[in-house]
Each structure stands twice: as C-alpha cells, then as structure tokens.
Motif scaffolding. Structure first.
Motif, PDB file in Angstrom:
ATOM      1  N   ALA A  60     -11.721   3.306   9.575  1.00 36.90           N
ATOM      2  CA  ALA A  60     -10.359   2.719   9.443  1.00 36.90           C
ATOM      3  C   ALA A  60     -10.165   2.859   8.000  1.00 36.90           C
ATOM      4  O   ALA A  60      -8.978   3.239   7.580  1.00 36.90           O
ATOM      5  CB  ALA A  60     -10.343   1.409   9.839  1.00 36.90           C
ATOM      6  N   SER A  83      -4.769   8.486   3.904  1.00 36.26           N
ATOM      7  CA  SER A  83      -3.235   8.100   4.288  1.00 36.26           C
ATOM      8  C   SER A  83      -2.662   7.858   2.705  1.00 36.26           C
ATOM      9  O   SER A  83      -1.259   7.932   2.490  1.00 36.26           O
ATOM     10  CB  SER A  83      -2.888   7.102   4.975  1.00 36.26           C
ATOM     11  OG  SER A  83      -3.255   5.961   4.412  1.00 36.26           O
ATOM     12  N   LYS A  84      -3.289   7.060   1.682  1.00 37.04           N
ATOM     13  CA  LYS A  84      -2.718   6.942   0.446  1.00 37.04           C
ATOM     14  C   LYS A  84      -3.097   7.894  -0.610  1.00 37.04           C
ATOM     15  O   LYS A  84      -2.734   7.864  -1.900  1.00 37.04           O
ATOM     16  CB  LYS A  84      -3.451   5.568  -0.069  1.00 37.04           C
ATOM     17  CG  LYS A  84      -3.097   4.408   0.828  1.00 37.04           C
ATOM     18  CD  LYS A  84      -1.699   4.070   0.794  1.00 37.04           C
ATOM     19  CE  LYS A  84      -1.371   3.033   1.576  1.00 37.04           C
ATOM     20  NZ  LYS A  84       0.098   2.582   1.679  1.00 37.04           N
ATOM     21  N   ARG A  87      -9.553   6.445   7.140  1.00 40.53           N
ATOM     22  CA  ARG A  87      -8.408   7.270   7.164  1.00 40.53           C
ATOM     23  C   ARG A  87      -7.194   6.331   6.477  1.00 40.53           C
ATOM     24  O   ARG A  87      -6.209   7.072   6.146  1.00 40.53           O
ATOM     25  CB  ARG A  87      -8.162   6.626   8.654  1.00 40.53           C
ATOM     26  CG  ARG A  87      -8.941   7.285   9.524  1.00 40.53           C
ATOM     27  CD  ARG A  87      -8.695   8.892   9.579  1.00 40.53           C
ATOM     28  NE  ARG A  87      -7.524   9.428   9.657  1.00 40.53           N
ATOM     29  CZ  ARG A  87      -7.233  10.820   9.389  1.00 40.53           C
ATOM     30  NH1 ARG A  87      -7.978  11.599   9.014  1.00 40.53           N
ATOM     31  NH2 ARG A  87      -5.684  11.115   9.551  1.00 40.53           N
ATOM     32  N   TYR A  88      -7.415   5.078   6.056  1.00 46.26           N
ATOM     33  CA  TYR A  88      -6.365   4.556   4.963  1.00 46.26           C
ATOM     34  C   TYR A  88      -6.516   5.285   3.766  1.00 46.26           C
ATOM     35  O   TYR A  88      -5.293   5.363   3.229  1.00 46.26           O
ATOM     36  CB  TYR A  88      -6.687   2.990   4.771  1.00 46.26           C
ATOM     37  CG  TYR A  88      -5.778   2.249   4.050  1.00 46.26           C
ATOM     38  CD1 TYR A  88      -4.727   1.821   4.547  1.00 46.26           C
ATOM     39  CD2 TYR A  88      -6.422   1.744   2.699  1.00 46.26           C
ATOM     40  CE1 TYR A  88      -3.895   1.318   3.752  1.00 46.26           C
ATOM     41  CE2 TYR A  88      -5.476   0.990   1.898  1.00 46.26           C
ATOM     42  CZ  TYR A  88      -4.061   0.759   2.333  1.00 46.26           C
ATOM     43  OH  TYR A  88      -3.373   0.165   1.594  1.00 46.26           O
TER      44      TYR A  88
END
Length: 259
Positions: free
Chosen positions: A245, A252-253, A248-249
């Motif tokens: 997680a 995304s940033k 993936r975060y």
C-alpha cells in the motif's frame, strides 16, 4: 510470469559474459555469509548456548533468517536499486509501458552471483532442521514451511518499503539497510536475548520474531507454547499488504521529471 523468467535468463547471460567478475562476486557473496555463520559457531562453542538455545537451534534460526534475505536479494534486487531509476529519470520510461510497474522493477535486475550464498544457506537450513530435537508431524512440517516462506515475504516487504521511500528521498537510502541487513543479523539469534523494548519493535512493528522465534518455540516444545504460535508467520502477509500500500501510494504521488 513468462516475462519475468525471460528477464532472469537475460540477466544470467549478461553476468556470465564476464566470467571472472561473476566468480569473484559469487565468492565474495558466499564468504560474507560464511563469516556470519562462522561467528555463530564460534560464539556457541565458547558459551555452549545463548539464553538456553543450543548451536543447532541457533543454526536453524540463522538459516531461516538468512534464506529469506538472500532470496529477496537475488529476485528483488530491482526494488533494492529502484532509487537509482528515480534519480536517473528512468522511471518515466517504465510508467508508459503497458505492464505492471512492480513487475518491471523486479525484471530490471536479478543477481545470479548470489547463488553460492543461497546454496550455502540451504545447507545450514537443512542441517538445522535435521539436527534439532523436533517431534515431527504434519502440522509441524507446515509450520516450518510457513517460517521459510514468511522470511522471504518479510524481507521482500522491507524492499518494497525501501523502494517506496525513493519517491520522497533518494539520498541516504543506505539507512534503509538497517531494516534489511540489520534485520537479518538481528533475526539470526533468538529475539529473547534482546532488551524488551527492542524485541517488541521487531515483533509488533517489523515481525521478525513472528517468522522464526515464536514458531520455533512451538516446534521445539519450549515452554508449552500454544499451537497458534506456529501460525505467526502469517502476520507477514499483513506486513506485506501495508508495504505494498505504501509502494502504491508512492507511485501515485510520483511526478515526472519532465523533458
């Protein structure tokens, strides 16, 4: 999976192009693991036991911990060096390809030169399994398998965390080796020998103790431990989920380096 296997074969062929370099790297890798194991042997021969754990029992603990570390070093080296791709702007090229970014990063590097260390650790692991006093049954065989797999999952999760931090900082990434290399060395001994606060961190935050200490307490019948101690390696799946997680975060940033 087919793509990943093809990338592994390509990396092996590349390493074998420079045979002398490959042999030297394999020897260095093998000797470094040998010194860790030799240190344990010298220590246990000197004092007889560590907190009631014999040499063979510590060898089993060491084998489980180092096996997970070496395996992830071989197959997850792309994650370990991911910060270099971010620093050099190569991540943009990965993002535009119609493949999973995680798969591409894993395909980017495979270290076949670690095979010597892997074989060495397998010998230690088999030695530990064959020499400790365990009354084997079907459930205990399952527990041993969970310990080995859990060790691999845990160290892979740590590499995911290290790669994820590359999205916020690419300097000082060697600090993250405290979790991987330091964790390997710490987990090579019974966690009960450490201070309670330290053992708590590496049990409830980073679950090294759940991989090889608590399950082994059950396998060796130390202290009449409940049967669910053998299932504690499953905690690594929760740790893996949290690590993924975070990864993936970070993806995304990520902002492109531009042109």
């Amino acid at each position: 999976m087919g793509l990943y296997l093809k990338s592994i074969l390509m990396d092996i062929k590349c390493e074998m192009e420079y045979k002398v370099s490959f042999i030297l790297m394999m020897l260095a890798s093998t000797l470094s693991a040998a010194f860790v194991i030799l240190g344990n042997v010298i220590l246990l021969n000197k004092f007889g036991s560590v907190d009631g754990w014999t040499l063979n029992e510590v060898m089993l603990i060491t084998g489980v911990a180092v096996f997970g570390h070496v395996t992830t070093e071989m197959f997850g080296r792309g994650l370990d060096h991911f910060y270099k791709q971010v620093k050099n702007g190569l991540l943009d090229r990965i993002l535009v390809r119609p493949r999973s970014i995680t798969l591409q990063v894993l395909c980017s590097d495979f270290q076949f030169s670690k095979v010597g260390r892997l074989l060495e650790v397998i010998v230690v692991l088999v030695y530990g399994i064959c020499t400790v006093n365990i009354n084997w049954n079907g459930y205990k065989v399952l527990v041993m398998a969970l310990m080995i797999v859990g060790s691999c999952v845990l160290f892979f999760s740590i590499l995911l965390i290290k790669a994820a931090f590359s999205f916020w900082t690419i300097e000082g990434m060697e600090v993250m080796n405290v979790l991987s290399d330091g964790g390997r060395d710490m987990a090579s001994y019974p966690i009960s020998i450490y201070q309670k606060w330290f053992a708590a961190i590496f049990t409830y935050v980073i679950p090294f103790g759940c991989v090889n200490y608590f399950p082994l307490l059950y396998l060796l019948d130390k202290g009449n431990c409940p049967f669910w101690y053998g299932l504690t390696p499953l905690v690594t799946l929760v740790f893996l989920g949290a690590s993924y997680a975070l990864w993936r975060y970070g993806v995304s940033k990520y902002q492109s380096v531009g042109s």
